[in-house]
Design an enzyme around this catalytic site. Structure first.
Site, PDB file in Angstrom:
ATOM      1  N   LYS A  79     -60.185  16.081 -45.045  1.00 16.18           N
ATOM      2  CA  LYS A  79     -58.797  15.764 -44.676  1.00 16.18           C
ATOM      3  C   LYS A  79     -57.853  15.953 -45.880  1.00 16.18           C
ATOM      4  O   LYS A  79     -56.791  16.537 -45.745  1.00 16.18           O
ATOM      5  CB  LYS A  79     -58.707  14.330 -44.125  1.00 16.18           C
ATOM      6  CG  LYS A  79     -59.540  14.158 -42.849  1.00 16.18           C
ATOM      7  CD  LYS A  79     -59.395  12.788 -42.239  1.00 16.18           C
ATOM      8  CE  LYS A  79     -59.992  11.681 -43.085  1.00 16.18           C
ATOM      9  NZ  LYS A  79     -61.460  11.800 -43.284  1.00 16.18           N
ATOM     10  N   THR A  80     -58.285  15.450 -47.037  1.00 16.01           N
ATOM     11  CA  THR A  80     -57.448  15.608 -48.237  1.00 16.01           C
ATOM     12  C   THR A  80     -57.311  17.090 -48.575  1.00 16.01           C
ATOM     13  O   THR A  80     -56.228  17.585 -48.880  1.00 16.01           O
ATOM     14  CB  THR A  80     -58.099  14.874 -49.430  1.00 16.01           C
ATOM     15  OG1 THR A  80     -58.365  13.530 -49.028  1.00 16.01           O
ATOM     16  CG2 THR A  80     -57.185  14.866 -50.636  1.00 16.01           C
ATOM     17  N   ASP A 124     -53.229   8.853 -46.930  1.00 19.67           N
ATOM     18  CA  ASP A 124     -54.624   8.630 -46.544  1.00 19.67           C
ATOM     19  C   ASP A 124     -54.749   7.225 -45.952  1.00 19.67           C
ATOM     20  O   ASP A 124     -53.957   6.336 -46.307  1.00 19.67           O
ATOM     21  CB  ASP A 124     -55.500   8.760 -47.794  1.00 19.67           C
ATOM     22  CG  ASP A 124     -56.933   9.117 -47.462  1.00 19.67           C
ATOM     23  OD1 ASP A 124     -57.222   9.312 -46.263  1.00 19.67           O
ATOM     24  OD2 ASP A 124     -57.757   9.202 -48.377  1.00 19.67           O
ATOM     25  N   THR A 173     -59.610   7.561 -40.422  1.00 17.16           N
ATOM     26  CA  THR A 173     -60.964   7.681 -39.911  1.00 17.16           C
ATOM     27  C   THR A 173     -60.995   7.193 -38.454  1.00 17.16           C
ATOM     28  O   THR A 173     -61.945   7.451 -37.742  1.00 17.16           O
ATOM     29  CB  THR A 173     -61.927   6.805 -40.736  1.00 17.16           C
ATOM     30  OG1 THR A 173     -61.327   5.523 -40.916  1.00 17.16           O
ATOM     31  CG2 THR A 173     -62.189   7.426 -42.090  1.00 17.16           C
ATOM     32  N   ARG A 232     -68.689  16.656 -48.348  1.00 17.34           N
ATOM     33  CA  ARG A 232     -68.731  15.876 -49.602  1.00 17.34           C
ATOM     34  C   ARG A 232     -70.175  15.557 -49.986  1.00 17.34           C
ATOM     35  O   ARG A 232     -70.559  15.655 -51.145  1.00 17.34           O
ATOM     36  CB  ARG A 232     -67.921  14.583 -49.479  1.00 17.34           C
ATOM     37  CG  ARG A 232     -68.109  13.691 -50.718  1.00 17.34           C
ATOM     38  CD  ARG A 232     -67.227  12.465 -50.736  1.00 17.34           C
ATOM     39  NE  ARG A 232     -65.849  12.814 -50.952  1.00 17.34           N
ATOM     40  CZ  ARG A 232     -64.838  12.337 -50.240  1.00 17.34           C
ATOM     41  NH1 ARG A 232     -65.074  11.510 -49.240  1.00 17.34           N
ATOM     42  NH2 ARG A 232     -63.607  12.688 -50.509  1.00 17.34           N
TER      43      ARG A 232
HETATM   44  N1  LIG Z   1     -64.096  22.882 -44.808  1.00 13.82           N
HETATM   45  C1  LIG Z   1     -64.506  22.780 -46.066  1.00 13.82           C
HETATM   46  N2  LIG Z   1     -64.944  23.853 -46.729  1.00 13.82           N
HETATM   47  C2  LIG Z   1     -65.391  23.731 -48.001  1.00 13.82           C
HETATM   48  N3  LIG Z   1     -65.421  22.564 -48.685  1.00 13.82           N
HETATM   49  C3  LIG Z   1     -64.978  21.481 -48.073  1.00 13.82           C
HETATM   50  C4  LIG Z   1     -64.496  21.515 -46.738  1.00 13.82           C
HETATM   51  N4  LIG Z   1     -64.129  20.281 -46.385  1.00 13.82           N
HETATM   52  C5  LIG Z   1     -64.361  19.495 -47.432  1.00 13.82           C
HETATM   53  N5  LIG Z   1     -64.869  20.203 -48.451  1.00 13.82           N
HETATM   54  C6  LIG Z   1     -65.270  19.660 -49.741  1.00 13.82           C
HETATM   55  O1  LIG Z   1     -65.730  18.330 -49.524  1.00 13.82           O
HETATM   56  C7  LIG Z   1     -65.181  17.434 -50.466  1.00 13.82           C
HETATM   57  C8  LIG Z   1     -64.516  16.271 -49.765  1.00 13.82           C
HETATM   58  O2  LIG Z   1     -63.387  16.714 -49.077  1.00 13.82           O
HETATM   59  P1  LIG Z   1     -62.085  15.811 -48.902  1.00 13.82           P
HETATM   60  O3  LIG Z   1     -61.836  14.991 -50.124  1.00 13.82           O
HETATM   61  O4  LIG Z   1     -60.993  16.701 -48.454  1.00 13.82           O
HETATM   62  O5  LIG Z   1     -62.545  14.873 -47.726  1.00 13.82           O
HETATM   63  P2  LIG Z   1     -61.710  13.756 -46.962  1.00 13.82           P
HETATM   64  O6  LIG Z   1     -61.936  13.951 -45.502  1.00 13.82           O
HETATM   65  O7  LIG Z   1     -60.315  13.707 -47.437  1.00 13.82           O
HETATM   66  O8  LIG Z   1     -62.474  12.469 -47.395  1.00 13.82           O
HETATM   67  P3  LIG Z   1     -61.888  10.975 -47.483  1.00 13.82           P
HETATM   68  O9  LIG Z   1     -61.425  10.652 -46.121  1.00 13.82           O
HETATM   69  O10 LIG Z   1     -63.108  10.217 -47.921  1.00 13.82           O
HETATM   70  O11 LIG Z   1     -60.818  11.032 -48.525  1.00 13.82           O
HETATM   71  C9  LIG Z   1     -64.289  18.291 -51.352  1.00 13.82           C
HETATM   72  O12 LIG Z   1     -65.016  18.564 -52.518  1.00 13.82           O
HETATM   73  C10 LIG Z   1     -64.094  19.577 -50.651  1.00 13.82           C
HETATM   74  O13 LIG Z   1     -64.155  20.617 -51.587  1.00 13.82           O
END
Ligand SMILES: Nc1ncnc2c1ncn2[C@@H]1O[C@H](COP(=O)(O)OP(=O)(O)OP(=O)(O)O)[C@@H](O)[C@H]1O
Length: 357
Positions: A79-80, A124, A173, A232
């Protein structure tokens, strides 16, 4: 009290889990380097990507600020990363904050009033914002305006403050926890799904290239299969396997090295770790596969109810190993098979599995 695979009390706690989908300090530093920078690099989530691509292209063609975007899905699914891509695709700066950081409406007013035109505000855990801040956000999203309250009590006055158009990207979430008036103010909602193993393999190979790690196809598949559908976790496991490969071998990762490394970290072939296996083990060995109440199960593994319910169970349910029923927690046939035990109704051996070991 804690249990290992054989139902023995190990006396250890289950914190610092390698398969926790939440970020830790190390993650955030390395993640910055591994984050895909545009929609083309972003693996999987085809539907969200295609829809978002249209939203952003249309906004760009109109020379307008993109509509507000809500992204829902489990932690670690990107998401981030996607919010940063939205900013990059719109050629706009991004400000990152989170619901728990905004406890007063004034905190939000300070952020909103300092936004530049077109800026992306990533919020977030938007479902954890305070009520007054949430209400201020309604007006800001709809009219690009906030009322700043000056003073207290009967003498308080509302001073309207115009805001430049901005794009709010909210992440949660639990989309179901958002009040409908807030949900309705997003022009686009994308639900992020868990990743298929083949998609995780692409994530892992991409990360391996960026980290300059030699990884073959089978090694990538082995890590992907243990990553619980979450990029992740996939990236974190890759880094641990890389450590192992460097220390115990020549740095190259193949299936054997990946399996051995993740064996050391007690992440099994299906991505279960010790806590997961302890919960499952107790359910099978102590309670014959259930049904058993959550509190009893939690006592049996020496954990809080919440830990069992919120940390271990969601993945076990998703994997089809455990079911939550009105009568309590029940193991599925796949759970018996996974721990190499025989269900009691299938004959005498099951009793051994049940009370032995
Ligand atoms: N679609 C994708 N392709 C490649 N790498 C990804 C992808 N999605 C996430 N990642 C990798 O996974 C890691 C976590 O992603 P991110 O921080 O965006 O998750 P998030 O959903 O925001 O998590 P949270 O809700 O815990 O903050 C990052 O290192 C990112 O590089």
């Amino acid at each position: 009290m804690n249990w290992d695979d054989t139902g023995t009390d190990t006396g250890e706690r289950f914190d610092d889990r390698l398969v926790d989908a939440g970020a830790d300090g190390e993650d955030t530093a390395v993640e910055a380097a591994l984050r895909p920078k545009d929609l083309d690099e972003f693996v999987g989530q085809e539907k969200v990507r295609e829809q978002l691509d249209l939203v952003l292209k249309a906004a760009r063609a109109r020379g307008a600020t993109a509509d507000h975007v809500l992204l829902s899905g489990a932690p670690g699914l990107g998401k981030t990363t996607l919010s940063m891509i939205i900013a990059a695709e719109m050629n706009a700066p991004i400000r990152i904050t989170s619901g728990p950081a905004i406890q007063h409406a004034g905190d939000l007013a300070a952020i909103l009033s300092s936004l530049q035109e077109g800026e992306v505000l990533f919020l977030d855990e938007i479902h954890r914002m305070s009520r007054p801040a949430e209400e201020m956000l309604y007006m800001a999203m709809e009219d690009f305006r906030v009322d700043v309250i000056v003073g207290k009590g009967p003498g308080a006055t509302a001073i309207p403050l115009e805001l430049p158009p901005f794009t709010l990207v909210g992440a949660t979430t639990r989309a179901g926890l958002l009040p409908p008036p807030l949900r309705d103010r997003f022009g686009f909602t994308g639900h992020m799904e868990f990743y298929a193993p083949a998609e995780l393999e692409r994530v892992i190979h991409r990360s391996a290239r960026l980290l300059d790690v030699e990884l073959d196809a089978e090694g990538g598949a082995e890590i992907a299969g243990r990553s619980r559908g979450t990029p992740r976790i996939a990236n974190r496991l890759l880094r641990r396997v890389r450590d192992y490969a460097q220390v115990k071998a020549d740095g190259r990762i193949d299936r054997e090295i990946a399996a051995a490394a993740l064996g050391v970290y007690e992440v099994d072939a299906r991505g279960l770790d010790r806590l997961d296996r302890a919960v499952l083990g107790a359910l099978l060995k102590l309670f014959g596969g259930g049904p058993v109440g959550l509190s009893t199960l939690a006592v049996a593994v020496g954990e809080e109810r919440e830990t069992v319910e919120e940390v271990a169970e969601p993945f076990l349910v998703r994997e089809g190993l455990l079911a939550r029923t009105p009568r309590g927690r029940v193991a599925t046939p796949a759970a018996w098979a996974h721990l190499g035990l025989v269900p009691p109704q299938q004959g005498g051996k099951g009793q051994q599995g049940l009370f032995g070991a």
